[in-house]
Design a protein around this motif. Sequence first.
Motif, PDB file in Angstrom:
ATOM      1  N   GLU A 101      -7.637  -6.643  48.994  1.00  0.00           N
ATOM      2  CA  GLU A 101      -7.982  -5.192  49.256  1.00  0.00           C
ATOM      3  C   GLU A 101      -7.518  -5.067  47.716  1.00  0.00           C
ATOM      4  N   ASP A 102      -7.003  -6.392  47.113  1.00  0.00           N
ATOM      5  CA  ASP A 102      -6.613  -5.783  45.797  1.00  0.00           C
ATOM      6  C   ASP A 102      -7.695  -7.061  44.271  1.00  0.00           C
ATOM      7  N   PHE A 103      -7.879  -7.844  45.536  1.00  0.00           N
ATOM      8  CA  PHE A 103      -8.498  -9.431  44.715  1.00  0.00           C
ATOM      9  C   PHE A 103     -10.026  -9.219  44.198  1.00  0.00           C
ATOM     10  N   GLY A 104     -10.354  -8.593  46.236  1.00  0.00           N
ATOM     11  CA  GLY A 104     -11.863  -8.596  46.368  1.00  0.00           C
ATOM     12  C   GLY A 104     -11.600  -9.443  47.476  1.00  0.00           C
ATOM     13  N   SER A 105     -11.554 -10.963  47.824  1.00  0.00           N
ATOM     14  CA  SER A 105     -11.384 -11.335  47.974  1.00  0.00           C
ATOM     15  C   SER A 105     -10.450 -13.053  47.976  1.00  0.00           C
ATOM     16  N   TYR A 106     -10.160 -13.790  49.200  1.00  0.00           N
ATOM     17  CA  TYR A 106      -8.861 -14.933  49.627  1.00  0.00           C
ATOM     18  C   TYR A 106      -9.751 -15.779  47.612  1.00  0.00           C
ATOM     19  N   ALA A 108     -11.531 -14.877  45.688  1.00  0.00           N
ATOM     20  CA  ALA A 108     -11.175 -14.694  44.083  1.00  0.00           C
ATOM     21  C   ALA A 108      -9.736 -14.390  43.982  1.00  0.00           C
ATOM     22  N   TRP A 109      -9.020 -14.157  44.279  1.00  0.00           N
ATOM     23  CA  TRP A 109      -7.621 -15.135  44.441  1.00  0.00           C
ATOM     24  C   TRP A 109      -7.346 -16.242  43.414  1.00  0.00           C
ATOM     25  N   LYS A 110      -7.673 -16.778  44.531  1.00  0.00           N
ATOM     26  CA  LYS A 110      -7.158 -18.132  44.185  1.00  0.00           C
ATOM     27  C   LYS A 110      -8.127 -19.030  43.302  1.00  0.00           C
ATOM     28  N   ALA A 111      -8.969 -18.166  43.241  1.00  0.00           N
ATOM     29  CA  ALA A 111      -9.822 -19.034  41.236  1.00  0.00           C
ATOM     30  C   ALA A 111      -8.794 -17.661  40.729  1.00  0.00           C
ATOM     31  N   ASP A 129       3.231  -5.868  42.529  1.00  0.00           N
ATOM     32  CA  ASP A 129       4.247  -4.760  41.169  1.00  0.00           C
ATOM     33  C   ASP A 129       4.528  -3.822  42.011  1.00  0.00           C
ATOM     34  N   SER A 130       5.904  -3.532  41.899  1.00  0.00           N
ATOM     35  CA  SER A 130       6.410  -2.276  42.610  1.00  0.00           C
ATOM     36  C   SER A 130       5.876  -0.783  41.524  1.00  0.00           C
ATOM     37  N   PHE A 131       5.642  -0.592  40.457  1.00  0.00           N
ATOM     38  CA  PHE A 131       5.174  -0.043  39.880  1.00  0.00           C
ATOM     39  C   PHE A 131       3.986   0.750  40.084  1.00  0.00           C
ATOM     40  N   SER A 132       2.674  -0.223  40.076  1.00  0.00           N
ATOM     41  CA  SER A 132       1.303  -0.288  40.384  1.00  0.00           C
ATOM     42  C   SER A 132       1.168   0.154  41.882  1.00  0.00           C
ATOM     43  N   ASN A 133       1.946  -0.346  42.928  1.00  0.00           N
ATOM     44  CA  ASN A 133       1.867  -0.825  44.280  1.00  0.00           C
ATOM     45  C   ASN A 133       0.949  -2.097  44.312  1.00  0.00           C
ATOM     46  N   GLN A 134       0.722  -3.066  43.508  1.00  0.00           N
ATOM     47  CA  GLN A 134      -0.312  -3.883  44.339  1.00  0.00           C
ATOM     48  C   GLN A 134       0.255  -5.291  43.551  1.00  0.00           C
ATOM     49  N   LEU A 135      -0.871  -6.208  44.312  1.00  0.00           N
ATOM     50  CA  LEU A 135      -0.380  -7.345  44.222  1.00  0.00           C
ATOM     51  C   LEU A 135      -1.108  -8.098  42.187  1.00  0.00           C
ATOM     52  N   ARG A 136      -0.187  -8.845  41.791  1.00  0.00           N
ATOM     53  CA  ARG A 136      -0.991  -9.101  40.904  1.00  0.00           C
ATOM     54  C   ARG A 136      -1.011 -10.637  40.105  1.00  0.00           C
ATOM     55  N   ASN A 137      -1.477 -11.763  39.047  1.00  0.00           N
ATOM     56  CA  ASN A 137      -1.314 -12.739  39.127  1.00  0.00           C
ATOM     57  C   ASN A 137      -0.791 -12.651  38.639  1.00  0.00           C
ATOM     58  N   VAL A 138       0.241 -13.560  37.806  1.00  0.00           N
ATOM     59  CA  VAL A 138       0.809 -13.453  36.249  1.00  0.00           C
ATOM     60  C   VAL A 138       0.913 -14.998  36.033  1.00  0.00           C
ATOM     61  N   VAL A 139       0.641 -15.146  34.583  1.00  0.00           N
ATOM     62  CA  VAL A 139       1.575 -16.457  33.510  1.00  0.00           C
ATOM     63  C   VAL A 139       2.744 -16.322  33.392  1.00  0.00           C
ATOM     64  N   VAL A 140       3.572 -17.103  33.561  1.00  0.00           N
ATOM     65  CA  VAL A 140       4.577 -17.587  32.884  1.00  0.00           C
ATOM     66  C   VAL A 140       4.951 -17.981  32.001  1.00  0.00           C
TER      67      VAL A 140
END
Length: 200
Positions: A101-106, A108-111, A129-140
């Motif tokens: 749902e959030d990335f289009g496909s596995y 696309a998420w993996k890339a 992300d509990s503010f916008s209720n969606q998954l995100r990738n994060v660079v730390v």
Amino acid sequence: MSEYELDPLPYEYDALEPHISEQVLTWHHDTHHQGYVNGWNSAEETLEANRESGDVSSSAGAIRDVTHNSSGHILHDLFWQNMSPEGGDEPSGALAAAIQEDFGSYDAWKAEFEAAAKDASGWALLVYDSFSNQLRNVVVDGHDNGAIWGGHPILALDVWEHSYYHDYGPARGDFIDAFFEVVDWEEPADRYEHAVELFE
Ligand SMILES: [Fe+2]
């Protein structure tokens, strides 16, 4: 005041070979991860002593030390748990549906996650992300620079040099490929469902 402790790895030190060597897991867990646990306890002791004495001249530094070391401890715990010798699969269930749902496909998420892992000076994270209720990738960078408020880590990949350099040298991409040979989605799936229950 609570004292934080280092849990044993959830598998043997050689369990992830040939993808991650026994030597690297031993150093990484027993020396690096232990160092964050010790650093967190030490910084808490400083804060406690300063509260009692009223001298807060070293408290700001100790607060920074709590942030750095607690983040290091928490993320390493997640990292150990989201790998196993039985890993290497793709996610299933509610987490798989949310990635779709959030990335289009596995794929696309993996890339995107791999791009984050190649660029980070610390960690690549998949967070809820509990503010916008969606998954995100994060660079730390480090253990907390780049953290997103309200972001609950679901999957963690440690790309500090201590994580791979002994096994792969500068070929970080090979280490990232190796991570996907041992990634275990069972814990991340549970964490995702728990986060959604708490915040949706
Ligand atoms: Fe690490």
